[in-house]
Design an enzyme around this catalytic site. Structure first.
Site, short mmCIF file in Angstrom:
data_model
loop_
_atom_site.label_atom_id
_atom_site.label_comp_id
_atom_site.label_asym_id
_atom_site.label_seq_id
_atom_site.Cartn_x
_atom_site.Cartn_y
_atom_site.Cartn_z
N TRP A 112 30.68 -8.12 0.22
CA TRP A 112 29.83 -9.10 -0.47
C TRP A 112 30.63 -9.93 -1.45
O TRP A 112 30.45 -11.15 -1.53
CB TRP A 112 28.64 -8.41 -1.14
CG TRP A 112 27.71 -7.84 -0.12
CD1 TRP A 112 27.41 -6.53 0.07
CD2 TRP A 112 26.96 -8.57 0.88
NE1 TRP A 112 26.53 -6.39 1.13
CE2 TRP A 112 26.25 -7.61 1.64
CE3 TRP A 112 26.84 -9.91 1.21
CZ2 TRP A 112 25.42 -7.97 2.70
CZ3 TRP A 112 26.02 -10.27 2.27
CH2 TRP A 112 25.31 -9.32 3.01
N ASP A 150 26.49 -10.71 -9.06
CA ASP A 150 25.61 -10.50 -7.91
C ASP A 150 25.06 -9.08 -8.06
O ASP A 150 25.79 -8.10 -7.90
CB ASP A 150 26.41 -10.64 -6.61
CG ASP A 150 25.59 -10.29 -5.36
OD1 ASP A 150 24.40 -9.95 -5.50
OD2 ASP A 150 26.15 -10.37 -4.25
N LYS A 181 15.91 -5.89 -1.89
CA LYS A 181 16.38 -4.52 -2.09
C LYS A 181 15.61 -3.82 -3.22
O LYS A 181 14.99 -2.80 -2.98
CB LYS A 181 17.89 -4.50 -2.33
CG LYS A 181 18.64 -4.69 -1.01
CD LYS A 181 19.84 -5.56 -1.08
CE LYS A 181 20.37 -5.88 0.32
NZ LYS A 181 21.36 -6.97 0.31
C1 LIG Z 1 22.18 -7.94 0.69
C2 LIG Z 1 23.20 -8.50 -0.20
C3 LIG Z 1 23.53 -9.87 -0.20
C4 LIG Z 1 22.98 -10.86 0.79
O1 LIG Z 1 21.67 -11.14 0.56
P1 LIG Z 1 20.87 -12.17 1.48
O2 LIG Z 1 19.57 -12.20 0.79
O3 LIG Z 1 20.82 -11.62 2.86
O4 LIG Z 1 21.59 -13.48 1.43
C5 LIG Z 1 24.47 -10.30 -1.12
N1 LIG Z 1 25.04 -9.47 -2.00
C6 LIG Z 1 24.77 -8.16 -2.02
C7 LIG Z 1 25.42 -7.27 -3.02
C8 LIG Z 1 23.83 -7.64 -1.12
O5 LIG Z 1 23.53 -6.33 -1.14
#
Ligand SMILES: *Cc1c(COP(=O)(O)O)cnc(C)c1O
Length: 359
Positions: free
Chosen positions: A103, A171, A195
């Protein structure tokens, strides 16, 4: 499907049952209006109240100061990989990124489209099974970016680089609101909702408004955070239903005792699972102990030939989503906020049963 089903998927993932119930009731009849929330106008007092409550709950749960604004924006975290540098990184400027896995690397790739990127610290040399401990951040960097929880690798920052000397961007897609952090020390937090916050299709973005308007770049209307702040996160039609699900989940979180309350349960869940795995030599635990994620528990089998057998047993016992990400293999058990302790007790029981059988 009969019997209890446990959803350990990494995302989209489990949400509280009462959220599913309330959300489905609103699809049929939103707040006694006789209309579905799916056909309901966003510029109405009823929906404006939903958006306002969701933003307010974030401020309250994160204990944000007056400089921090809360937005619910379209797109996933992947959109933020681009929107962050567009708003913060000047053409000839420098951004500092930590490289901790899949990521982080996706975020780095987008930043390079808009300016220069330095790597402040990397765990590539451990194949992303750890978090870098020493960071080198140029004082001229527009910001430092971290991925607080690497969902695929199974690592998590436990010592946050609060004093890195430049604005801190995170993030937090897979661990937002799962533990108490000093949220005001972050200048920008983003997280895809699917999530820990709600339904896919919306991002939570928390911004210290003082860091904006410094790039000199012309920014398309929809990408400029300042426009969204000005319009109270209602610049255009928001993902109405996704925001509603977030609001319901945030209400649920508040009722669990907020972030501190859920963190206590999350700690218990992670300890139970890791302690169980640590006691069984059959399983390989690749992540450095001090960097283990409390949200995504990644492990493999020392004898890969047994992996399918273990997954078959999980399936038979209605344990969903235990297979590891294709890039890592093995297993990944996600323990997001909505996963109850009873679910973790069930899977640790299964792990012990399997280990006993295999001797
Ligand atoms: C799932 C995830 C993403 C991507 O998210 P999307 O909503 O599919 O764009 C980015 N960063 C992390 C840490 C993630 O777990």
């Amino acid at each position: 499907m009969s019997g209890t089903l446990y959803n350990f998927n990494a995302g989209p993932s489990i949400l509280p049952k009462e959220v599913f119930e309330q959300a489905s009731a609103a699809i049929l009849n939103f707040q006694d209006t006789g209309l579905s929330i799916l056909e309901y106008g966003h510029r109405t007092p009823a929906f404006e109240a939903v958006m306002e409550e969701a933003r307010q709950l974030i401020k309250e749960l994160m204990q944000l100061d007056a400089d921090h604004e809360v937005l619910f924006l379209h797109g996933g975290a992947t959109t933020q990989f681009m929107q962050v540098p567009v708003n913060l990184l000047p053409d000839d400027g420098l951004a500092s990124y930590t490289e901790t896995g899949t990521w982080a690397n996706k975020a780095i790739k987008e930043a390079k489209l808009y300016g220069h990127v330095e790597i402040a610290g990397s765990s590539r040399d451990t194949n992303f099974t750890s978090i870098p401990k020493q960071l080198t951040v140029s004082p001229t960097a527009a910001y430092l970016h971290i991925t607080t929880n690497e969902t695929i690798a199974g690592t998590q920052w436990h010592q946050l680089p609060y004093d890195c000397g430049v604005p801190l961007v995170a993030d937090m897609s897979s661990d937002v609101l799962s533990r108490v952090l000093d949220f005001n020390k972050f200048d920008l937090i983003y997280a895809g909702a699917q999530k820990n916050i709600g339904a896919a299709g919306v991002n939570l973005v928390v911004i210290n408004k003082n860091i904006l308007n410094k790039t000199g770049r012309k920014i398309p209307t929809i990408l400029d955070y300042q426009n969204h702040i000005k319009e109270g996160s209602m610049l255009n039609t928001p993902p109405v239903f996704a925001v509603y699900v977030c609001m319901l989940t945030l209400r649920w979180l508040k009722a669990q005792g907020g972030v501190a309350g859920i963190e206590m349960i999350n700690d218990q869940k992670a300890s139970l699972l890791y302690d169980t795995l640590d006691a069984i030599p059959l399983f390989n635990k690749p992540i450095a102990k001090e960097d283990r994620s409390k949200m995504n528990v990644v492990f493999t089998m020392n004898d890969p030939a047994l992996e399918k057998e273990f997954l078959d047993l999980c399936k038979q016992e209605n344990m969903i989503g235990v297979k590891g990400h294709r890039s890592v293999g093995g297993f990944r058990v996600s323990l997001y906020n909505a996963m109850p302790l009873s679910g973790v007790e069930a899977i640790t029981q299964l792990i012990k049963t399997f280990a006993t059988k295999k001797g």
